[in-house]
Design a protein around this motif. Structure first.
Motif, PDB file in Angstrom:
ATOM      1  N   ASP A 114       0.871  -1.174   0.000  1.00 41.55           N
ATOM      2  CA  ASP A 114       0.000   0.000   0.000  1.00 41.55           C
ATOM      3  C   ASP A 114       0.908   1.224   0.000  1.00 41.55           C
ATOM      4  OD1 ASP A 114      -1.357   2.293   1.203  1.00 41.55           O
ATOM      5  OD2 ASP A 114      -2.980   0.940   1.800  1.00 41.55           O
ATOM      6  N   GLY A 117      -0.703   6.753  -2.185  1.00 40.57           N
ATOM      7  CA  GLY A 117      -1.558   7.523  -1.278  1.00 40.57           C
ATOM      8  C   GLY A 117      -1.942   8.909  -1.767  1.00 40.57           C
ATOM      9  N   ASN A 119      -4.085  12.027  -3.104  1.00 40.43           N
ATOM     10  CA  ASN A 119      -5.435  12.450  -2.755  1.00 40.43           C
ATOM     11  C   ASN A 119      -6.134  13.025  -3.972  1.00 40.43           C
ATOM     12  OD1 ASN A 119      -5.127  11.820   0.037  1.00 40.43           O
ATOM     13  ND2 ASN A 119      -3.792  13.603   0.181  1.00 40.43           N
ATOM     14  N   HIS A 128       4.823  13.778  -1.792  1.00 33.85           N
ATOM     15  CA  HIS A 128       4.270  12.554  -2.364  1.00 33.85           C
ATOM     16  C   HIS A 128       5.289  11.769  -3.180  1.00 33.85           C
ATOM     17  CE1 HIS A 128       0.363  14.767  -1.779  1.00 33.85           C
ATOM     18  NE2 HIS A 128       0.102  13.595  -1.230  1.00 33.85           N
ATOM     19  N   HIS A 154      -4.258   3.182  -2.916  1.00 32.61           N
ATOM     20  CA  HIS A 154      -5.072   3.669  -1.796  1.00 32.61           C
ATOM     21  C   HIS A 154      -5.275   5.183  -1.835  1.00 32.61           C
ATOM     22  CE1 HIS A 154      -7.178   2.797   1.890  1.00 32.61           C
ATOM     23  NE2 HIS A 154      -6.641   3.864   2.437  1.00 32.61           N
ATOM     24  N   GLU A 265     -10.006   5.089  -0.558  1.00 27.15           N
ATOM     25  CA  GLU A 265     -10.642   4.965   0.748  1.00 27.15           C
ATOM     26  C   GLU A 265     -12.125   4.660   0.579  1.00 27.15           C
ATOM     27  OE1 GLU A 265      -9.785   8.643   2.710  1.00 27.15           O
ATOM     28  OE2 GLU A 265      -7.648   8.223   2.872  1.00 27.15           O
ATOM     29  N   TYR A 334     -10.178   8.188   9.494  1.00 26.27           N
ATOM     30  CA  TYR A 334      -8.965   7.690   8.822  1.00 26.27           C
ATOM     31  C   TYR A 334      -8.577   6.298   9.316  1.00 26.27           C
ATOM     32  CZ  TYR A 334      -4.304   7.993   6.690  1.00 26.27           C
ATOM     33  OH  TYR A 334      -3.173   7.773   5.947  1.00 26.27           O
ATOM     34  N   ASP A 338      -8.765   2.574   7.300  1.00 31.77           N
ATOM     35  CA  ASP A 338      -7.638   1.656   7.110  1.00 31.77           C
ATOM     36  C   ASP A 338      -7.940   0.266   7.664  1.00 31.77           C
ATOM     37  OD1 ASP A 338      -5.444   2.515   5.555  1.00 31.77           O
ATOM     38  OD2 ASP A 338      -4.955   4.048   7.034  1.00 31.77           O
ATOM     39  N   TYR A 356       2.860  -0.961   4.382  1.00 31.72           N
ATOM     40  CA  TYR A 356       2.469   0.423   4.118  1.00 31.72           C
ATOM     41  C   TYR A 356       3.712   1.274   4.012  1.00 31.72           C
ATOM     42  CZ  TYR A 356      -2.188  -1.023   5.514  1.00 31.72           C
ATOM     43  OH  TYR A 356      -3.395  -1.659   5.592  1.00 31.72           O
ATOM     44  N   THR A 358       4.628   5.180   4.103  1.00 31.77           N
ATOM     45  CA  THR A 358       4.225   6.585   4.258  1.00 31.77           C
ATOM     46  C   THR A 358       5.316   7.333   5.025  1.00 31.77           C
ATOM     47  OG1 THR A 358       3.244   6.618   6.473  1.00 31.77           O
ATOM     48  CG2 THR A 358       1.857   5.751   4.692  1.00 31.77           C
ATOM     49  N   GLN A 362       3.142   9.302  10.309  1.00 28.68           N
ATOM     50  CA  GLN A 362       2.001   8.384  10.441  1.00 28.68           C
ATOM     51  C   GLN A 362       2.328   7.135  11.264  1.00 28.68           C
ATOM     52  OE1 GLN A 362      -0.813   7.896   7.309  1.00 28.68           O
ATOM     53  NE2 GLN A 362       0.038   9.555   6.090  1.00 28.68           N
ATOM     54  N   HIS A 365      -0.385   6.469  13.835  1.00 32.66           N
ATOM     55  CA  HIS A 365      -1.618   6.025  13.174  1.00 32.66           C
ATOM     56  C   HIS A 365      -1.557   4.528  12.848  1.00 32.66           C
ATOM     57  CE1 HIS A 365      -4.829   5.587  10.238  1.00 32.66           C
ATOM     58  NE2 HIS A 365      -3.930   5.190   9.355  1.00 32.66           N
ATOM     59  N   PHE A 366      -0.468   4.108  12.207  1.00 31.75           N
ATOM     60  CA  PHE A 366      -0.410   2.695  11.803  1.00 31.75           C
ATOM     61  C   PHE A 366      -0.260   1.762  12.997  1.00 31.75           C
ATOM     62  CE2 PHE A 366       0.171   4.516   7.584  1.00 31.75           C
ATOM     63  CZ  PHE A 366      -0.773   3.767   6.908  1.00 31.75           C
TER      64      PHE A 366
HETATM   65  N1  ARG Z   1      -3.753   9.827   1.501  1.00 28.56           N
HETATM   66  C1  ARG Z   1      -2.925   9.819   2.662  1.00 28.56           C
HETATM   67  C2  ARG Z   1      -2.193  11.156   2.815  1.00 28.56           C
HETATM   68  O1  ARG Z   1      -2.083  11.912   1.894  1.00 28.56           O
HETATM   69  C3  ARG Z   1      -1.890   8.737   2.637  1.00 28.56           C
HETATM   70  C4  ARG Z   1      -2.444   7.349   2.597  1.00 28.56           C
HETATM   71  C5  ARG Z   1      -1.508   6.352   3.210  1.00 28.56           C
HETATM   72  N2  ARG Z   1      -1.994   5.016   3.153  1.00 28.56           N
HETATM   73  C6  ARG Z   1      -2.913   4.530   3.990  1.00 28.56           C
HETATM   74  N3  ARG Z   1      -3.351   3.300   3.831  1.00 28.56           N
HETATM   75  N4  ARG Z   1      -3.385   5.220   4.992  1.00 28.56           N
HETATM   76  O2  ARG Z   1      -1.710  11.433   3.905  1.00 28.56           O
END
Ligand code: ARG
Length: 590
Positions: A114, A117, A119, A128, A154, A265, A334, A338, A356, A358, A362, A365-366
């Protein structure tokens, strides 16, 4: 053919014969004094006996073995030198092997990646870049070592940004058609909304929401409508999304990054209800300030630190706040998204691992998401959930990369700058007007510069350094391959010869291939490509030394020439394979 294991076996036999225990401490590694030997072990120094004496005994017991020379060095090292015949065998083995000597995993797994990411409706920016660079390389690494992979970008396609963008488009009159009475939504196509328009509308709305509460509330409402698939909002949303995805795909293409799935998402949305119920039904969720939360802290975590005064905010030692899985005013979910996505992936594919990629903001979060999944049985015990957290791309001042006026740099602008700079370099070499070649070199330069660092570290994005045609850079590796191509072409060489290692420079090449091939596993274990970058550079430099010190094309001894050319071909193949894994193109000329 695993030379390190061969050495280990010889040492193990010797230790067994001498009745020495603690064989789990026997580690053979590449030598850090290559002038002296090729491999070494400090085994004798860590198992207790007087080290020199023990090392001598071990080596004496080994005696003469085919292919290797064992010797002792103070204060108790055992040094191992490979004889030419072993290097010869290894080189020819790699040359014949369909995996070019890259060891395959014994247990093959299905790994789901994954990354990306992006948007929807928000322009990609410099932040990014790393996820597709790192993610694509890790995915290719896994495939190269025998794992099966699946990958999903994702997309962030369900957040407030969608409501904001649509509201702004509505205010600015771009979507009037959709709101006329009796329209057939299937027949109208959004007009005049290009990506440039989106790239203006979203930032405009984003600024306004911070100062205009009514506006923000309306955007929240539209976001909810989209989630409920309410028309005409949902239709507008779908059209904007399609437009945006096209552009996102192009941007990833530029980076040689592809995905099996362009899920977002929103695709997890149908599983949200079920996900929340899993926690509620198992008594894992509790209410807190109008939200539903899951406690994920373990012993010793999230310990409140006594406040010094009443109005001081509460702080925690080893913070691990509860995960919020539902807010009663709707909105941001969020973590839940996930978790629901993992539920969906496990239902559809049941991968052995999900990775993942990122940035490191984060991490919390994970950790919460993974703990929730294990608690509720969304992820089976044996499934590995991994988060690769990367550091920031900084400017030369050591601060996050910004434009001169202090704004976030756009993704597009970074790519254009790379291409322009690469084009200028090519012009110096007399190559004019080849934009695709410039892209391959520019992007390769950035990727190599990025992946050369331990993934978790911040690094300085120094485009001129990355683009140098010599040194530890992507272009240098590409250049080495192009150079070998030209040698092979001039010789009309098609392969089919045997390699024969005769000189020190050829030894160095084969040793560099050995190291390169062992670095795949190092990278696999570390989820970081830096070891591969270093060893691919060392192989390219070993080749340059060989090429500078030996005549190849003017060799009169045809057999010798054939053997040398075969080695050139092998180097080219090994370098190309490593570049492929790094997601970097090879080029014919530069
Ligand atoms: N769209 C998210 C961002 O811009 C990142 C996504 C990361 N992947 C995930 N499975 N949460 O911060």
């Amino acid at each position: 053919m695993n030379i390190k294991n061969q050495i280990k076996n010889i040492l193990t036999d010797s230790a067994n014969a001498l009745g020495i225990e603690n064989l789990d401490k026997l580690v053979v590694s590449f030598s850090n004094r290559p002038q002296l030997c090729d491999y070494q072990t400090n085994f004798a120094m860590i198992v207790g006996k007087p080290p020199m004496e023990l090392a001598e005994k071990l080596v004496e017991k080994i005696g003469n073995v085919e292919g290797f020379e064992f010797s002792v060095a103070k204060p108790g090292f055992i040094n191992i030198k490979l004889k030419d015949e072993v290097l010869n065998d290894y080189a020819n083995y790699v040359d014949q092997d369909e995996d070019l000597g890259v060891e395959q995993l014994k247990e093959k797994k299905l790994v789901f990646f994954d990354y990306g990411g992006a948007n929807v409706a928000k322009e990609l920016h410099v932040g990014h870049l790393r996820s597709p660079i790192v993610g694509e390389a890790l995915k290719r690494l896994h495939e190269t070592m025998g794992n099966k992979t699946l990958s999903d970008v994702h997309l962030g396609d369900f957040g407030l940004q969608m409501g904001l963008t649509i509201l702004q488009l509505k205010i600015d009159g771009f979507v009037d058609e959709f709101f006329k009475i009796d329209v057939d939504l299937n027949k109208i196509q959004i007009k005049g909304v290009t990506l440039d328009v989106l790239n203006e509308e979203y930032p405009k709305a984003s600024k306004r929401k911070d100062v205009d509460e009514k506006f923000k509330a309306e955007a929240d409402q539209i976001t909810l409508y989209i989630q409920q698939q309410k028309q005409p909002y949902f239709e507008i949303y779908k059209q904007i999304k399609a437009l945006s995805i096209k552009e996102i795909e192009k941007n990833y293409d530029m980076l040689n990054t592809t995905f099996d799935f362009y899920y977002g998402e929103s695709d997890a949305y149908p599983f949200i209800e079920e996900t929340i119920n899993k926690f509620v039904d198992q008594g894992l969720a509790r209410e807190s300030e109008g939200a539903l939360v899951v406690d994920v802290a373990r012993e010793g975590e999230h310990i409140p630190i006594p406040k010094k005064s009443e109005d001081e905010p509460q702080r925690y030692k080893n913070p691990m706040p509860p995960a919020i899985i539902k807010k009663y005013n709707g909105g941001d979910l969020y973590a839940t998204t996930d978790i629901a996505t993992i539920l969906m992936r496990n239902r559809d594919f049941a991968p052995n691992e999900i990775v993942y990629i990122t940035d490191n903001r984060q991490v919390g979060h994970f950790e919460q998401v993974f703990r929730c999944c294990k608690l509720a049985g969304v992820s089976p015990k044996e499934q590995k959930l991994s988060h690769v957290a990367f550091g920031t791309m900084n400017g030369k001042d050591g601060k996050p990369f910004k434009t001169r006026s202090g704004e976030t740099v756009k993704y597009k602008d970074v790519l254009n700058m790379l291409i322009e700079k690469a084009e200028a370099k090519l012009v110096e070499n007399g190559i004019i007007g080849d934009k695709e070649l410039a892209r391959k070199i520019g992007v390769g330069a950035m990727k190599f510069g990025d992946l050369s660092n331990t993934v978790s570290r911040d690094y300085v994005f120094d485009i001129d350094k990355f683009l140098a045609f010599d040194g530890k850079t992507g272009p240098y590796i590409q250049y080495t391959i192009a150079r070998i191509n030209s040698i092979l072409n001039k010789a009309n060489f098609e392969g089919g010869n045997k390699i024969r290692v005769e000189t020190q420079e050829e030894r160095e090449i084969v040793l560099a291939i050995l190291k390169l091939n062992s670095s795949y596993r190092v990278c696999y274990d570390a989820y970081s490509m830096n070891a591969l970058c270093l060893s691919v550079f060392e192989l390219a430099s070993a080749f340059s030394t060989f090429y500078n010190n030996h005549k190849i094309l003017s060799q009169t001894d045809e057999e010798r020439k054939g053997a040398m050319l075969q080695l050139c071909l092998l180097v080219k193949n090994c370098l190309s394979k490593a570049l492929y894994v790094l997601g970097i193109d090879t080029v014919e000329k530069m």
